[in-house]
Design an enzyme around this catalytic site. Structure first.
Site, PDB file in Angstrom:
ATOM      1  N   HIS A 468      32.206  35.114  22.582  1.00  0.00           N
ATOM      2  CA  HIS A 468      33.383  35.570  23.324  1.00  0.00           C
ATOM      3  C   HIS A 468      34.494  35.962  22.366  1.00  0.00           C
ATOM      4  O   HIS A 468      35.100  37.036  22.478  1.00  0.00           O
ATOM      5  CB  HIS A 468      33.857  34.450  24.262  1.00  0.00           C
ATOM      6  CG  HIS A 468      35.111  34.799  24.997  1.00  0.00           C
ATOM      7  ND1 HIS A 468      36.362  34.469  24.524  1.00  0.00           N
ATOM      8  CD2 HIS A 468      35.298  35.492  26.134  1.00  0.00           C
ATOM      9  CE1 HIS A 468      37.255  34.923  25.366  1.00  0.00           C
ATOM     10  NE2 HIS A 468      36.643  35.550  26.352  1.00  0.00           N
ATOM     11  N   CYS A 846      60.087  62.659  24.789  1.00  0.00           N
ATOM     12  CA  CYS A 846      60.338  61.736  23.684  1.00  0.00           C
ATOM     13  C   CYS A 846      60.595  60.315  24.176  1.00  0.00           C
ATOM     14  O   CYS A 846      60.954  59.446  23.409  1.00  0.00           O
ATOM     15  CB  CYS A 846      61.489  62.232  22.812  1.00  0.00           C
ATOM     16  SG  CYS A 846      63.047  62.343  23.692  1.00  0.00           S
TER      17      CYS A 846
END
Ligand code: PEP
Ligand code: MG
Length: 889
Positions: A468, A846
């Site tokens: 995991h 932006c």
């Protein structure tokens, strides 16, 4: 009669059919059958050995939620119909005492969500069935091993009784019997364990363990549906842009037993190395084991190559299957298999998760092997994952000098240096404070994900490449060293020993995820070089296919240089205010704010002007002739004044003013709602001298750089923030143009420049045609545009948005992922209106969204000219822009 609706786009018949045999599906049916189900069907069609079964569709999951979290009778009946079909195929019967059918129940969403959903094996067992199995097989150990596993998994996954109770019982049994591993326990031991488990179940839940296989099945199916909405799944979905509405499918499959004895086993394998991309089979397996054992780190698995010695024929067959699958899917495969008494069964295949380093190598190799096209290669790479390649590496000189104290498995590349923590909670607590921590665990589990996110690196005692910890760390781009068996761990007391030395919380550790080396010191790191080798080639290819420009948001020459090195084609946003916060400048700026007359203000601004000019020269130089957009002062002035009594007194003294006067100024700057207050172009309307000073600095800088680099095309772009009304833009633009033209005329040189505006107020979008009469370009400030459109504050929304995610009102943070329906509609309108007046005008973005792949795709679709993002996201944006172009050809 079932209603059948042909849905050409999806390539399958959508109907009220909620269950499909593997023989009825195919690989294209991911949306309906989930990834696992579609691939099980595809492997069946390819004639590969797949234990047969059926898939309950994702639509059944959606229906489960629509019906108030219950499986309706119609679907239940259909499932039972398919159990009967499965019985006919397998010749076994569910709950039968003669020839019982045991099944696995596994989730499988459209996109793979490793570690998120849970599996139940050996379902169908009860006290009578297990007796029959034990007697008939002549292998009681196997029968009771299956039974105790089933009780354990069912209790944990379905009924949510913690794993720990059962693990404790196993550990006690092992200790009593003087054995180390589960597979050393006898049939009698396992039988006794099963009894203990059932007693624990009753103890925890106050009811008997269910013995009716049908009841077990429906409870398990429900648990899979439920797990679609567990906190882990919700976090994963948000991180990976997976819509809640997709739901998960459920696969019910005949069991193949890897725990039958020494000619049986189970394993996982990749056709290429998921950490490095190296071609060649890589994987692990365990003999006499089942499902989760390999990834759970119960025993340390063997490398796949060793299978050749143990079961040579099965190994050859397996290699064959791997080749078939990789050639078929034309991508690296991640497979799960079981060997039941020398017979190979494929339980799963999927395009394997990989590190960014592996992704770019595999993509390049598959092009070179003639397997995929350049476009397909670009589409294969998760743009966001490129971030991993930009992570720091150890300083090679320091690394050479350092001495490793131990070595584990190099599970996820990268360099981690920090202090030790032992629990995910501690990792979160320290990580949130910005402290660098290394999480050390016996093994990790899905509950640890949040803590793993906040860790520089993860070190586990157990588990291999596919544990995991390894899988999740690779997915996150976090460094991980797994399976360091030298560590003697005492998690409860937060301490471990390694070769005689004891390590406590807070001690330092460095991990090298590429070699597996562990160091008991802090090794300094340096930034990665993203321009060489495969990375360079992928970036070149991205540039070949993308049509969007990619600029950067940079306020300093240092950031600008970094972004240029990452391939930025200009600056889309320079927030000039950031230049004023520098301790050497803030004094002059405060002087400007506290001025009593225009003359005083101009004198203060005159001090700032040369500093600004120098900043801008640095930016133009760093970008080597690419466009540079400079945004004029934006934030409310109160952000610049001191709050502390001592600082106020110092400011008063330095400016020859009284403390009372300074306090009055500060008081006057107070606003109830500053984000909607005196900021942006409103500052330039009230203080035109500021705009004039900034214009002089920009134009003088451009002239100076132009004089040094005659061949560079320097065209400064001056950007006015927060415009909502064309007349206010014109007011500020007039100041800019007048000042700029004077400076240019005085220089005797020539210079082209542009004056444009940020589009970040809904009114600017609605009146974009009028605004485009004045603005020579648009740049979407989607941080403010999102704030203004939703009407909630970008600074405060974090407090209540989690409740919205919890209630599924929003599935993602609108400040991170563009709201294409609302904010996006305004943007599209603005582009269309703006270009109707000024054809071909350049329009960019932006706001934060400029570096987010799904938002970038939207920007491509509405015809923006460029996206602009922070320097470290430039490579991500380049790839995302290419993917958007390929996808929307
Ligand atoms: C914006 O609003 O999106 C933007 C880029 O400007 P700032 O974040 O500086 O307000
Ligand atoms: Mg803004």
């Amino acid at each position: 009669m079932k209603l059948i609706i042909r849905n050409r786009e999806r390539g399958y018949e959508m109907s009220h059919k909620y269950v499909y045999l593997f023989t009825e599906g195919n690989g294209k049916m991911r949306e309906l059958l989930g990834g696992k189900g579609a691939n099980l069907a595809e492997m069946t069609n390819l004639g590969l050995p797949v234990p047969q079964g059926f898939t309950i569709t994702t639509e059944a999951c959606t229906k489960y939620y629509e019906d108030g979290r219950s499986i309706n009778d119609e679907i239940k009946a259909e499932i039972m119909e398919y159990i009967t079909k499965m019985e006919a195929i397998t010749g076994k019967k569910f709950g039968d005492l003669e020839n019982p059918l045991l099944v696995s129940v596994r989730s499988g969403a459209r996109a793979s969500m490793p570690g998120m959903m849970d599996t139940i094996l050996n379902l169908g067992l009860n006290e009578q069935v297990v007796e029959v199995m034990a007697a008939k097989s002549g292998n009681p150990r196997w029968a009771y091993d299956c039974y105790r596993r089933f009780i354990q998994m069912f209790s944990d996954v379905v009924m949510e009784v913690g794993k720990k109770y059962f693990e404790k019982l196993i550990d006690a049994m092992k200790e009593r019997k003087g054995v180390h591993f589960d597979n050393e326990l006898t049939a009698e031991d396992l039988k006794e364990l099963a009894e203990q488990f059932k007693a624990e179940y009753k103890n925890q839940l106050g009811e008997d363990f269910p013995s009716d296989p049908k009841e077990q099945l429906f409870k398990a199916i429900e648990a899979v549906f439920r797990s679609w909405d567990n906190p882990r799944a919700n976090i994963y979905r948000m991180d990976h842009d997976i819509p809640y509405s997709w739901g998960t499918a459920v696969n019910v499959q005949m069991m193949a037993f890897g725990n039958l004895g020494d000619t049986s086993g189970t394993g996982v394998a990749f056709t290429r190395n998921p950490a490095t991309g190296e071609k060649g089979l890589m994987g692990e397996f365990l003999m006499n084991a089942q499902g989760e054992d390999v990834v759970a780190g119960v025993r340390t698995p063997m490398p796949i190559a060793q299978m050749q010695e143990i079961l040579p024929e099965v190994y050859t067959q397996f290699l064959d299957v791997c080749n078939t699958l990789e050639n078929h899917y034309r991508d690296m495969q991640d497979m799960e298999f079981t060997i039941e008494d020398k017979k190979l069964y494929m339980l799963q295949t999927r395009n394997g998760k990989r590190t960014a380093a592996a992704a770019i190598k595999i993509a390049c190799d598959l092009i070179d092997e003639g397997m995929i096209s350049e476009e397909e290669a670009l589409m294969q790479i998760d743009a966001k994952s490129l971030d991993m390649l930009l992570h720091p590496q150890f300083d090679p000189a320091a690394l050479k000098k350092a001495e490793a104290v131990s070595k584990g498995i190099a599970a996820s590349p990268g360099a981690a240096a920090g202090t030790i923590v032992f629990t995910a909670e501690d990792a979160v607590e320290h990580g949130k404070k910005g402290e660098k921590v290394v999480l050390v665990r016996l093994e990790t589990s899905p509950e640890d994900i949040e803590g793993m996110k906040y860790s520089q690196g993860i070190l586990t005692v157990r588990g291999g490449q596919t544990s995991h910890a390894a899988v999740v760390a690779r997915g996150m781009g976090t460094c991980c060293v797994s399976g360091c068996g030298d560590i003697k761990m005492d998690e409860e007391n937060k301490v471990f020993t390694l070769h005689g030395k004891t390590y406590h919380e807070g001690d330092v550790l460095s991990l090298d995820g590429s070699t597996g080396n562990i160091y008991a010191e802090l090794i300094p790191t340096i930034p990665a070089d993203p321009n060489s080798g495969y990375f360079g080639r992928i970036m070149e290819l991205a540039d070949k296919y993308k049509t969007l420009g990619v600029r950067t948001n940079a306020d300093t020459p240092k950031d600008a240089k970094q972004a240029a090195a990452f391939g930025a084609q200009g600056i889309g946003l320079c927030r000039t205010e950031h230049m004023f916060f520098d301790p050497s400048r803030i004094g002059a700026f405060r002087e400007m704010i506290c001025s009593e007359t225009v003359e005083e203000r101009e004198a203060a601004l005159a001090k700032i002007e040369p500093m600004q000019q120098a900043d801008f020269e640095g930016l133009f130089e760093a970008l080597g002739g690419y466009p540079v957009t400079i945004r004029f002062l934006d934030p409310p002035l109160h952000e610049f004044v001191p709050t502390d009594e001592a600082d106020i007194a110092a400011l008063a003294a330095s400016q020859g003013k009284t403390v009372a006067y300074i306090k009055q100024v500060i008081n006057d700057l107070h606003e109830f709602n500053p984000m909607m207050g005196h900021r942006g172009c409103r500052l330039a309307v009230t203080y035109p001298e500021i705009a004039a000073m900034q214009t002089k600095a920009v134009i003088k800088a451009a002239l100076a750089v132009k004089s040094r680099h005659a061949d560079w095309n320097i065209v400064p772009e001056i950007m006015i923030p927060l415009t909502g009304e064309v007349k206010e833009l014109k007011f500020v633009k007039d100041i800019v143009v007048k000042t700029a033209d004077e400076v240019i005329a005085a220089s005797g040189a020539s210079l082209k420049y542009e004056v444009g505006t940020m589009v970040e107020i809904p009114r600017a979008c609605l009146t974009a045609d009028a605004i485009a009469e004045e603005a020579e370009f648009f740049c979407f400030g989607t941080n403010d545009l999102t704030q203004m459109t939703f009407g909630f504050s970008r600074d405060d929304a974090g407090k209540f948005l989690p409740a919205y995610y919890g209630s599924k009102i929003y599935e993602s943070d609108p400040f991170a992922r563009l709201d294409t329906t609302g904010v996006g509609q305004l943007m599209e309108m603005a582009v269309t209106k703006g270009r109707s007046v000024r054809p071909g005008m350049h329009c960019g973005i932006c706001g934060e969204h400029g570096g987010d792949p799904s938002s970038i795709e939207f920007c491509h679709k509405i015809g923006l000219s460029y996206v602009s993002c922070s320097p470290y996201r430039v490579p991500i944006a380049r790839l995302a822009a290419a993917q958007a172009a390929i996808k929307n050809k």
